[in-house]
Structures are given as C-alpha cells and as structure tokens.
Write a protein that holds these residues in place. Structure first.
Motif, PDB file in Angstrom:
ATOM      1  N   LEU A 161       0.819  -1.213   0.000  1.00 13.47           N
ATOM      2  CA  LEU A 161       0.000   0.000   0.000  1.00 13.47           C
ATOM      3  C   LEU A 161       0.852   1.262   0.000  1.00 13.47           C
ATOM      4  O   LEU A 161       0.530   2.229  -0.701  1.00 13.47           O
ATOM      5  CB  LEU A 161      -0.957  -0.006   1.195  1.00 13.47           C
ATOM      6  N   ASN A 164       2.535   1.515  -3.606  1.00  9.79           N
ATOM      7  CA  ASN A 164       1.512   1.740  -4.621  1.00  9.79           C
ATOM      8  C   ASN A 164       0.877   3.124  -4.477  1.00  9.79           C
ATOM      9  O   ASN A 164       0.797   3.899  -5.436  1.00  9.79           O
ATOM     10  CB  ASN A 164       0.455   0.640  -4.517  1.00  9.79           C
ATOM     11  N   ASN A 165       0.416   3.449  -3.278  1.00  3.75           N
ATOM     12  CA  ASN A 165      -0.279   4.722  -3.074  1.00  3.75           C
ATOM     13  C   ASN A 165       0.660   5.923  -3.144  1.00  3.75           C
ATOM     14  O   ASN A 165       0.258   6.983  -3.617  1.00  3.75           O
ATOM     15  CB  ASN A 165      -1.034   4.703  -1.745  1.00  3.75           C
ATOM     16  N   ALA A 169       0.150   8.935  -5.588  1.00  5.97           N
ATOM     17  CA  ALA A 169      -0.050  10.247  -4.959  1.00  5.97           C
ATOM     18  C   ALA A 169       0.918  11.283  -5.508  1.00  5.97           C
ATOM     19  O   ALA A 169       0.537  12.443  -5.733  1.00  5.97           O
ATOM     20  CB  ALA A 169       0.105  10.135  -3.441  1.00  5.97           C
TER      21      ALA A 169
END
Length: 179
Positions: A161, A164-165, A169
């Motif tokens: 997470l 990936n985020n 972002a």
C-alpha cells in the motif's frame, strides 16, 4: 505546461526504475519454469488471475457524497493474494495483462499504462521482499511464499500500500500542481 513535462518525466522515471524488476521477473519466469504451480494450486492461480483481470475491467462504483464518486477496482486484492500462492512474477504479469486490457478497452494514454504496470510491479516486488525479510526466508521471484504468516503478511500488505499509493499520490500531486 511545466507540470505536464514534470508529470511525464516522473511517470517515465518510475518506468525506468521498475524496468530492472520487470526484467528480473521475466528472467525468473523463463528460468523457473518447473517452479510454476501445479494441481489444485494451479487452478486457484488461474482463477485469481482471471478475477484480477475482471476486477480491473469492471470497477465498482462508490459514492463519495454530493454526487461525487469513484470507481474502485479489486484487481490488486487478487494480485496481492497471488503473492502467497504463486511466484511474484505471476502477480506482476496478471496485473500487467489486466491493466493493458483496461487501457485498450477505455483508450487510456499509453504513458499512463507503462507507469501503472511499473507502479504495480514495484509494489508487488517490494511486498514480496518485505514478506521474505519479516518471515526470515530467502526471497526468490520463482517461489511462492511458504505458508502465509500473519506478521509477514501484514508487513507485506503495508509495504504494498505504501509503495503503490505513494507512487500514485506523487503523480496526482504533480498533475494538479500540489506539494
């Protein structure tokens, strides 16, 4: 226009960073042919791959109040699950196929496709490396994780997470010119 160039440069930087990981996964796929799952596990892997692709192609609409909404995909959930039952390269390949099918279906820009493939490849790779480190087992891209354990799985999920985020972002922040 400066943000467009910056965004494009960032997207391709992520692709360049992920390229060695993708090449290593491809080499592992060729060399590790005998390590591919068989029997019942192979059926489960195929089902997970198919659901991953379907999850990318048919997102779930989610309301976010006052008429705003998003479409969420469940594809990475099944990709992450693949990390525990198959070699990491299978999750990477299945996600790449799903993203490519989605990009072609919806006529998305190809530079975004390359970025998304790279983004997921890095996230899956890091998750599998973190799992191996926390579980204190060797990391090999052609072997599935041994019996999943809670702490290594949670650490791998957190790493997935975060990578990936964070990659997404940063791209969004550049695109809308925010810090």
């Amino acid at each position: 226009m400066r943000s467009d160039r910056t965004l494009r440069a960032y997207l391709w930087l992520v692709v360049v960073i992920a390229a060695p990981v993708i090449v290593m996964a491809a080499i592992a796929a060729v060399r590790g042919f005998d390590a591919r799952p068989r029997g019942t596990v192979a059926v489960i892997v195929v089902v997970f791959c198919l659901v991953l692709i379907a999850g990318e192609l048919w997102p779930i609409p989610v309301a976010r109040g006052q008429g705003a909404g998003d479409d969420l995909t469940v594809s990475s959930t099944f990709g992450f699950g693949l990390l525990f039952i198959a070699p990491v390269f299978i999750a990477m390949i299945a996600q790449a196929v799903a993203l490519t099918a989605d990009a072609l279906w919806r006529r998305r820009p190809l530079d975004r496709l390359a970025f998304n493939i790279a983004q997921y490849a890095l996230a899956y790779w890091v998750a599998r490396v973190v799992y191996a480190a926390v579980a204190r087992i060797p990391f090999t891209p052609v072997d599935p994780a041994p019996l999943p354990a809670l702490l290594p799985s949670a650490a791998a999920g957190t790493a997935f997470l975060l990578v990936n985020n964070t990659l997404v972002a940063i791209a969004v922040a550049i695109s809308v010119q925010m810090r």
